[in-house]
Design a protein around this motif. Structure first.
Motif, PDB file in Angstrom:
ATOM      1  N   GLU A  14       3.839 -10.885  10.606  1.00  0.00           N
ATOM      2  CA  GLU A  14       3.524  -9.514  10.997  1.00  0.00           C
ATOM      3  C   GLU A  14       2.026  -9.265  10.902  1.00  0.00           C
ATOM      4  O   GLU A  14       1.356  -9.800  10.016  1.00  0.00           O
ATOM      5  N   LEU A  15       1.543  -8.420  11.799  1.00  0.00           N
ATOM      6  CA  LEU A  15       0.125  -8.066  11.809  1.00  0.00           C
ATOM      7  C   LEU A  15      -0.017  -6.605  12.196  1.00  0.00           C
ATOM      8  O   LEU A  15       0.550  -6.171  13.205  1.00  0.00           O
ATOM      9  N   ASP A  16      -0.750  -5.842  11.395  1.00  0.00           N
ATOM     10  CA  ASP A  16      -1.104  -4.466  11.739  1.00  0.00           C
ATOM     11  C   ASP A  16      -2.541  -4.463  12.240  1.00  0.00           C
ATOM     12  O   ASP A  16      -3.418  -5.064  11.614  1.00  0.00           O
ATOM     13  N   ILE A  17      -2.768  -3.790  13.372  1.00  0.00           N
ATOM     14  CA  ILE A  17      -4.114  -3.684  13.938  1.00  0.00           C
ATOM     15  C   ILE A  17      -4.417  -2.214  14.176  1.00  0.00           C
ATOM     16  O   ILE A  17      -3.753  -1.566  15.003  1.00  0.00           O
ATOM     17  N   ALA A  18      -5.396  -1.704  13.470  1.00  0.00           N
ATOM     18  CA  ALA A  18      -5.837  -0.328  13.706  1.00  0.00           C
ATOM     19  C   ALA A  18      -6.384  -0.225  15.125  1.00  0.00           C
ATOM     20  O   ALA A  18      -7.040  -1.138  15.613  1.00  0.00           O
ATOM     21  N   LYS A  19      -6.116   0.893  15.778  1.00  0.00           N
ATOM     22  CA  LYS A  19      -6.604   1.060  17.150  1.00  0.00           C
ATOM     23  C   LYS A  19      -8.121   1.082  17.209  1.00  0.00           C
ATOM     24  O   LYS A  19      -8.688   0.814  18.264  1.00  0.00           O
ATOM     25  N   THR A  20      -8.758   1.347  16.089  1.00  0.00           N
ATOM     26  CA  THR A  20     -10.215   1.314  16.051  1.00  0.00           C
ATOM     27  C   THR A  20     -10.751  -0.119  16.025  1.00  0.00           C
ATOM     28  O   THR A  20     -11.942  -0.328  16.184  1.00  0.00           O
ATOM     29  N   VAL A 115       2.942 -24.398  17.146  1.00  0.00           N
ATOM     30  CA  VAL A 115       3.285 -23.185  17.897  1.00  0.00           C
ATOM     31  C   VAL A 115       2.976 -21.957  17.048  1.00  0.00           C
ATOM     32  O   VAL A 115       2.414 -20.971  17.537  1.00  0.00           O
ATOM     33  N   THR A 116       3.292 -22.030  15.762  1.00  0.00           N
ATOM     34  CA  THR A 116       2.984 -20.913  14.866  1.00  0.00           C
ATOM     35  C   THR A 116       1.489 -20.629  14.862  1.00  0.00           C
ATOM     36  O   THR A 116       1.071 -19.477  15.016  1.00  0.00           O
ATOM     37  N   ARG A 117       0.688 -21.666  14.719  1.00  0.00           N
ATOM     38  CA  ARG A 117      -0.776 -21.477  14.714  1.00  0.00           C
ATOM     39  C   ARG A 117      -1.255 -20.858  16.018  1.00  0.00           C
ATOM     40  O   ARG A 117      -2.128 -19.993  16.032  1.00  0.00           O
ATOM     41  N   GLN A 118      -0.674 -21.287  17.139  1.00  0.00           N
ATOM     42  CA  GLN A 118      -1.062 -20.737  18.430  1.00  0.00           C
ATOM     43  C   GLN A 118      -0.734 -19.245  18.509  1.00  0.00           C
ATOM     44  O   GLN A 118      -1.575 -18.435  18.909  1.00  0.00           O
ATOM     45  N   LEU A 119       0.468 -18.868  18.132  1.00  0.00           N
ATOM     46  CA  LEU A 119       0.873 -17.466  18.200  1.00  0.00           C
ATOM     47  C   LEU A 119       0.032 -16.594  17.272  1.00  0.00           C
ATOM     48  O   LEU A 119      -0.364 -15.481  17.632  1.00  0.00           O
ATOM     49  N   VAL A 120      -0.256 -17.097  16.083  1.00  0.00           N
ATOM     50  CA  VAL A 120      -1.111 -16.366  15.144  1.00  0.00           C
ATOM     51  C   VAL A 120      -2.488 -16.156  15.759  1.00  0.00           C
ATOM     52  O   VAL A 120      -3.043 -15.057  15.720  1.00  0.00           O
ATOM     53  N   SER A 121      -3.034 -17.207  16.381  1.00  0.00           N
ATOM     54  CA  SER A 121      -4.377 -17.076  16.963  1.00  0.00           C
ATOM     55  C   SER A 121      -4.378 -16.072  18.114  1.00  0.00           C
ATOM     56  O   SER A 121      -5.337 -15.319  18.277  1.00  0.00           O
ATOM     57  N   TRP A 122      -3.325 -16.046  18.925  1.00  0.00           N
ATOM     58  CA  TRP A 122      -3.237 -15.054  20.007  1.00  0.00           C
ATOM     59  C   TRP A 122      -3.295 -13.644  19.434  1.00  0.00           C
ATOM     60  O   TRP A 122      -4.025 -12.795  19.948  1.00  0.00           O
ATOM     61  N   CYS A 123      -2.495 -13.422  18.413  1.00  0.00           N
ATOM     62  CA  CYS A 123      -2.407 -12.069  17.830  1.00  0.00           C
ATOM     63  C   CYS A 123      -3.710 -11.677  17.144  1.00  0.00           C
ATOM     64  O   CYS A 123      -4.207 -10.557  17.324  1.00  0.00           O
ATOM     65  N   GLU A 124      -4.276 -12.594  16.386  1.00  0.00           N
ATOM     66  CA  GLU A 124      -5.529 -12.279  15.678  1.00  0.00           C
ATOM     67  C   GLU A 124      -6.690 -12.099  16.637  1.00  0.00           C
ATOM     68  O   GLU A 124      -7.637 -11.376  16.335  1.00  0.00           O
ATOM     69  N   ALA A 125      -6.614 -12.695  17.832  1.00  0.00           N
ATOM     70  CA  ALA A 125      -7.669 -12.532  18.835  1.00  0.00           C
ATOM     71  C   ALA A 125      -7.729 -11.102  19.371  1.00  0.00           C
ATOM     72  O   ALA A 125      -8.729 -10.700  19.975  1.00  0.00           O
ATOM     73  N   LEU A 126      -6.692 -10.328  19.148  1.00  0.00           N
ATOM     74  CA  LEU A 126      -6.669  -8.927  19.570  1.00  0.00           C
ATOM     75  C   LEU A 126      -7.583  -8.044  18.718  1.00  0.00           C
ATOM     76  O   LEU A 126      -7.944  -6.945  19.120  1.00  0.00           O
ATOM     77  N   ILE A 127      -7.946  -8.557  17.544  1.00  0.00           N
ATOM     78  CA  ILE A 127      -8.769  -7.794  16.609  1.00  0.00           C
ATOM     79  C   ILE A 127     -10.243  -7.990  16.952  1.00  0.00           C
ATOM     80  O   ILE A 127     -10.696  -9.107  17.138  1.00  0.00           O
ATOM     81  N   GLU A 128     -10.958  -6.895  16.992  1.00  0.00           N
ATOM     82  CA  GLU A 128     -12.412  -6.931  17.186  1.00  0.00           C
ATOM     83  C   GLU A 128     -13.067  -6.416  15.919  1.00  0.00           C
ATOM     84  O   GLU A 128     -12.661  -5.395  15.378  1.00  0.00           O
ATOM     85  N   ASP A 129     -14.061  -7.120  15.459  1.00  0.00           N
ATOM     86  CA  ASP A 129     -14.760  -6.685  14.240  1.00  0.00           C
ATOM     87  C   ASP A 129     -15.808  -5.635  14.505  1.00  0.00           C
ATOM     88  O   ASP A 129     -16.285  -5.367  15.486  1.00  0.00           O
TER      89      ASP A 129
END
Length: 129
Positions: A14-20, A115-129
């Motif tokens: 699971e990953l929570d991403i603030a819209k900000t 596959v797990t690493r790939q999916l995690v990287s896709w999701c984490e790529a949605l985050i902008e610092d």
């Protein structure tokens, strides 16, 4: 991403991403970003989008407090059928929920670490610092 055991037996990431912290403003925009990874990989078959929120509402079902939208992106990584049980964990699905001020992204942990690493990287790529 956080790994939890759902209902005492299902390994879920699971990953929570603030819209900000993301460019995306809707579940559909999150899906569009994830689809770029699927479309760019000939080993992954895109299967569709399931509008979980609309389906649940059409049945008069209950939706957790704060959920504005909820969809599943369906796809399959299956390049092989290595054993008789693998179809039980295929196809894959990433669930995306809009909770107003943030997105909650979740998926069942795949049996293959790559596959797990790939999916995690896709999701984490949605985050902008």
């Amino acid at each position: 991403m956080d790994r939890v055991i759902y209902k005492g037996k299902y390994p879920v990431l699971e990953l929570d991403i603030a819209k900000t912290r993301t460019r995306a403003r809707s579940v559909d925009e999150i899906i569009a970003a994830l689809l770029q990874h699927i479309d760019g990989n000939p080993a992954i078959a895109y299967l569709g989008i399931f509008d979980h929120y609309a389906h649940t509402m059409s049945l008069g079902g209950a939706v957790a407090d704060g959920v504005v939208d909820a969809k599943n992106l369906l796809f399959c990584f299956g390049k092989t059928i290595p054993d008789l049980s693998v179809l039980a964990v295929r196809p894959r699905s990433i669930g995306i929920l809009d909770l107003g001020d943030h997105f909650h992204i979740t998926f069942l942990e795949p049996p293959q670490d790559g596959v797990t690493r790939q999916l995690v990287s896709w999701c984490e790529a949605l985050i902008e610092d």
